[in-house]
Structure formats: C-alpha cells, structure tokens
Design an enzyme around this catalytic site. Structure first.
Site, PDB file in Angstrom:
ATOM      1  N   SER A   1      54.796  67.714  74.703  1.00 32.53           N
ATOM      2  CA  SER A   1      54.272  67.194  75.965  1.00 32.53           C
ATOM      3  C   SER A   1      52.918  67.818  76.233  1.00 32.53           C
ATOM      4  CB  SER A   1      55.226  67.539  77.112  1.00 32.53           C
ATOM      5  OG  SER A   1      55.106  68.913  77.405  1.00 32.53           O
ATOM      6  N   LYS A   2      52.341  67.436  77.342  1.00 32.68           N
ATOM      7  CA  LYS A   2      50.983  67.896  77.683  1.00 32.68           C
ATOM      8  C   LYS A   2      50.846  69.408  77.655  1.00 32.68           C
ATOM      9  CE  LYS A   2      48.771  64.209  80.182  1.00 32.68           C
ATOM     10  NZ  LYS A   2      49.201  63.382  81.289  1.00 32.68           N
ATOM     11  N   ARG A   3      51.928  70.089  77.926  1.00 33.37           N
ATOM     12  CA  ARG A   3      51.865  71.557  77.937  1.00 33.37           C
ATOM     13  C   ARG A   3      51.437  72.106  76.576  1.00 33.37           C
ATOM     14  NH1 ARG A   3      56.427  73.958  77.933  1.00 33.37           N
ATOM     15  NH2 ARG A   3      57.682  72.119  77.573  1.00 33.37           N
ATOM     16  N   HIS A   4      51.676  71.331  75.534  1.00 28.16           N
ATOM     17  CA  HIS A   4      51.370  71.817  74.184  1.00 28.16           C
ATOM     18  C   HIS A   4      49.969  71.435  73.724  1.00 28.16           C
ATOM     19  CE1 HIS A   4      55.846  71.264  74.279  1.00 28.16           C
ATOM     20  NE2 HIS A   4      55.759  72.517  73.895  1.00 28.16           N
ATOM     21  N   GLY A   5      49.192  70.838  74.593  1.00 29.62           N
ATOM     22  CA  GLY A   5      47.852  70.382  74.185  1.00 29.62           C
ATOM     23  C   GLY A   5      47.780  68.878  74.350  1.00 29.62           C
TER      24      GLY A   5
END
Ligand code: GLU
Length: 466
Positions: A243-247
C-alpha cells in the site's frame, strides 16, 4: 493460439500489483506468438471512472504493454450478458430471486446465530419457492442467481498452485445479474473469457476463491475451461499487503519520480517470477524466458531499494539525449535556465553514472543552469590564503589553454605540481567558485562543460588580491 487478457476494474490508478499481473499475461501471449486482450471491467458503476480507464491505459503504454485487442468494455456488452443469462435460465441453471435486502440480512443473522456460515439458502430456487408457496412480489425487480451444483466437488488445475478442489456444498447460489441488468464480476468474467476465446486466465491470487464458481458456470454453459494461473500477491517489506505506506503504488508515480519504464518493467517481472538468479534483463529476454512454471507460489515482497538499483543501472546505459529530454522539464520546473548552461545531454553524460533517478539527476544538473552563489562558509573553508596563489595562476593559464578535457586536466595538474598542493586543494575551491558546491563531476569535465567564458567570468570576482 494462446490468448491472454488483462481485465482491470477502473476504480483507481494502475497499481503496481495489477501491472505485474498484466506483465505476466502480456509476456505469456508474446512468448507464444498469441494475442493479449485488454478488457475494462467497468460494471461497478459507483466506483468506475473514465479518469481511471485513462490512467490504466497510460500506465500500460508507459510500461510498453501493448495489447492486440480491446480495450473491450463490459458496460458495452450488457445485451450479451443478458443473452447468456437467459440461456442459463432456460436450462434451469439460473433463476430469478426476489428476496429483499432486509430479508437476506435477516436470513444471514439467523445463520450466524446458529453458528453457521452465512450463505444464500436457495429459497427462490423454483422448486423451493413452489414448495413454500412463494410468488413474485409486485413491483420488485429480481436479481438472477446461478444454480450452483449441490453435490460433488469442483476442481481446476492451477498452473501455479496445482490442483484446487472445493466441495460444491461450500458454494452458494451467486447473483449473476443485478436487478438493473448489470452482471456481477464472476458472471461477466466467464462470459467474456468465453467470448474472447481466452486460453489462459492469468491473474492475482485474490481471485483463486472465485475460480470454482467460475468453473461451475463454464460447465453449465457447456464451455471448455481456460487454463488458470494465479500469481502471488505482492507485499511490502513488513509483510503487509502493498500500500501507499510502502512507497509509490501507482505505476504513473514512477515516471514522475524519475524512473525509466524499462527499470520498473524489469523490476515487476521479478515480482513472483524468477529465472535462476538473473536480476537485470531486457524485455525481449523476459519474453523468451517467461513461463508459468517459474511463477512463485509464495508471496512476493516489494523492495524499493532493488528497484532503485535497477533504475540506476538502466540510467547508466541510457542514451544521453533521451535522458536529457526527460530531465529538461524537471530543471525548468525548478527554475533552471537551459539556455544559460551547456548542452544538457553533455551534462547528463557526466552525471548519469551517479544518479539513481532522473529527479536526482535533475538536482545535480541544476548547478549548470542556475547560478548557485557559494555560501560564506564554503568560501572561508576552501578559498584559503594558502591556495589562492595557485588558483590565480591556474586562472591565468585557463585564458590560453586549448579548451578540451585532457588539456584542461593537464593545466590543473601543472599548477598542482608547481605549488605542491594535493589535487583536492585546488579542485575544491574551483568547484566552489564555479558551481557553489563541492560535489560535482571531475573538475576538468566541469571546466570543459562550462566553457572558457563562463569559467573566467565566474572566477573573476574571487581573484582580486586584497
Ligand atoms: N476486474 C478484476 C480485477 O480487477 C479482474 C479479475 C480477473 O482477472 O479475472 O480484479
């Protein structure tokens, strides 16, 4: 003839996970000289948007995933779904269900209260409705349900996971046409894979659980089964779903961040598939190597550092003219004036071996296109009374020297030798005076690139003896 498809739902950007799946389908078709079909599954009327369709197409084009047919759009095929639905209805493999939302909710609550798994109980199957004396309530638009077999098991051979078998008793009667005539995913996908002669359904393994239902529908239609291959999910480094948290998870974020398409392509190819320990390979090589037998059964982990490494590798070997065209808008965006500096392709040649992304390259190239005045601290640190005589001497020889890199290097070396300084002692103050910073390509290259007039003009203010 092998025919594969990518069937995204246009409810957002093209996700890297979707792109990876598209890549596998595309490569499989290309490898076997088959056809790759693009199908937009836009039946979720609330969440589907035209912006998303465009974003998906843009992302596929950027990655170079060309399709041979389509984009087909499910919402343009409603008449066809109705036709196939009626075929199932006539064969008693589908039936109208008039149950209201409230009624179904009540049914599920009761099942849960009993400790049973919530499922549709088949109350509108014609024989059950008849037994219970149910008649279609006036003014209610029914949905169409598929009559799943009650007995036995359903099996398919997944080309990645092996055989998958589910008891039919586990599967309830699925809605296939909504009251407004729009098909649900599982029905639309079967009709389309059938009509589009798809031989290999390659998709993410979040659809493994849907496949037995789809297999039962293929069989009810008397149709041959395509082969199925479910590629593993992609997780972030922490083991959570990507998800966005990972880039960046949107494919089109990558060009913006300064990635080359061949780098992301290569990176995605390795997400859940491998060929020995090969990490860097070209598109043609991937097509030649790709096979479903080497698609992994276990989840793949997204590794941003590895992607950055690949990008760096591809930048190093990319044509400077191409890189310059990609870097130019970034420099202008940040206030650099391309006309005020050297040819960008020449600057790029000097910088590309160190840049991880085009953004980094633009940041470093900026020094050539926007005058950066050195800070007082840099001046104090590097333009010391000890080195200034040598710098003045060098400035003198730069007025005369032939302006090409080897000659410039010689001129610098001569001064270094004459004054008995170490190379950096001279190179650093030059960098500071010329570019306002200490990190630059080698000084002879910088001199050559800037040109005699700019070099002398920039040195001039520092040379007056106080
Ligand atoms: N529209 C589905 C999705 O985006 C496609 C699944 C499939 O390939 O069958 O998940």
């Amino acid at each position: 003839m092998i025919r594969t498809r990518f069937a995204p739902s246009p409810t957002g950007y093209l996700h890297v996970g979707g792109a990876r799946t598209a890549l596998f389908s595309w490569a499989y078709a290309r490898k076997h000289g088959g056809k790759f079909v693009l199908r937009i599954e836009d039946t979720d009327l609330e969440r589907s948007t035209e912006t998303s369709v465009n974003a998906i197409i843009e992302g596929m084009k950027w990655l170079g995933l060309d399709w041979d047919e389509g984009p087909y759009r499910q919402m343009q095929r409603l008449a066809r779904y109705r036709e196939v639905a009626e075929q199932l209805l006539r064969a008693d493999r589908a039936y109208w269900c008039y149950a209201s939302k409230e009624e179904l909710e009540h049914m599920r609550e009761q099942q849960r209260a009993r400790g049973a798994k919530p499922r549709y109980d088949g109350r509108w199957r014609p024989e059950n409705a008849k037994r219970a004396g149910l008649t279609p309530p006036a003014g209610v638009k029914p949905v169409l349900r598929f009559r799943n077999p009650d007995e036995g098991t359903v099996t398919f051979i997944d080309l990645v996971k092996g055989p998958v078998t589910v008891a039919n008793g586990e599967i309830d009667d699925l809605v296939i046409l909504r009251a407004d005539g729009v098909p649900t995913y599982n029905f639309g996908v079967v009709v389309d894979d059938l009509d589009m002669d798809i031989t290999h359904v390659i998709r993410g393994d979040d659809h493994v659980n849907n496949t037995p239902r789809q297999v039962n529908m293929f069989q009810a239609l008397g149709a041959p089964l395509p082969q199925f291959a479910h590629a593993p999910m992609i997780l972030g480094a922490d083991g959570e779903r990507l998800s966005k948290r990972h880039g960046a998870v949107s494919v089109m974020q990558y060009p913006e961040d300064g990635y080359l398409p061949e780098a992301l392509f290569n990176y995605l190819a390795r997400l859940g598939w491998s060929h020995g320990d090969a990490e860097k390979f070209a598109r043609e090589q991937f097509v030649e190597w790709f096979d479903l037998a080497h698609v992994s059964r276990s989840t793949a982990q997204f590794d941003a550092a590895k992607l950055a490494w690949l990008n760096h590798e591809y930048i190093k070997e990319a044509d400077p003219g191409r890189l310059a065209a990609l870097v130019a808008p970034r420099i202008e965006r940040d206030g650099g004036k391309l006309a005020d500096g050297p040819a960008l392709a020449e600057a790029v040649k000097l910088l590309k071996d160190r840049a991880t992304t085009l953004e980094h390259m633009a940041e470093s190239a900026m020094m050539f296109y926007k005058r950066i005045e050195p800070s007082k601290a840099l001046i104090a640190e590097h333009l010391t009374p000890e080195v200034m005589p040598a710098v003045r001497e060098l400035a003198g020889s730069l007025e005369r020297v032939e302006w090409q890199r080897p000659k410039l290097a010689e001129a610098v070396k001569a001064v270094v030798g004459k004054f008995g300084h170490k190379m950096p002692k001279i190179a650093m103050p030059l960098r500071v005076m010329l570019l306002g910073r200490t990190q630059t390509p080698s000084i002879d290259a910088v001199l050559e690139l800037l040109g005699r007039d700019t070099v002398l003009a920039r040195l001039q203010p520092y040379l007056v003896e106080s």
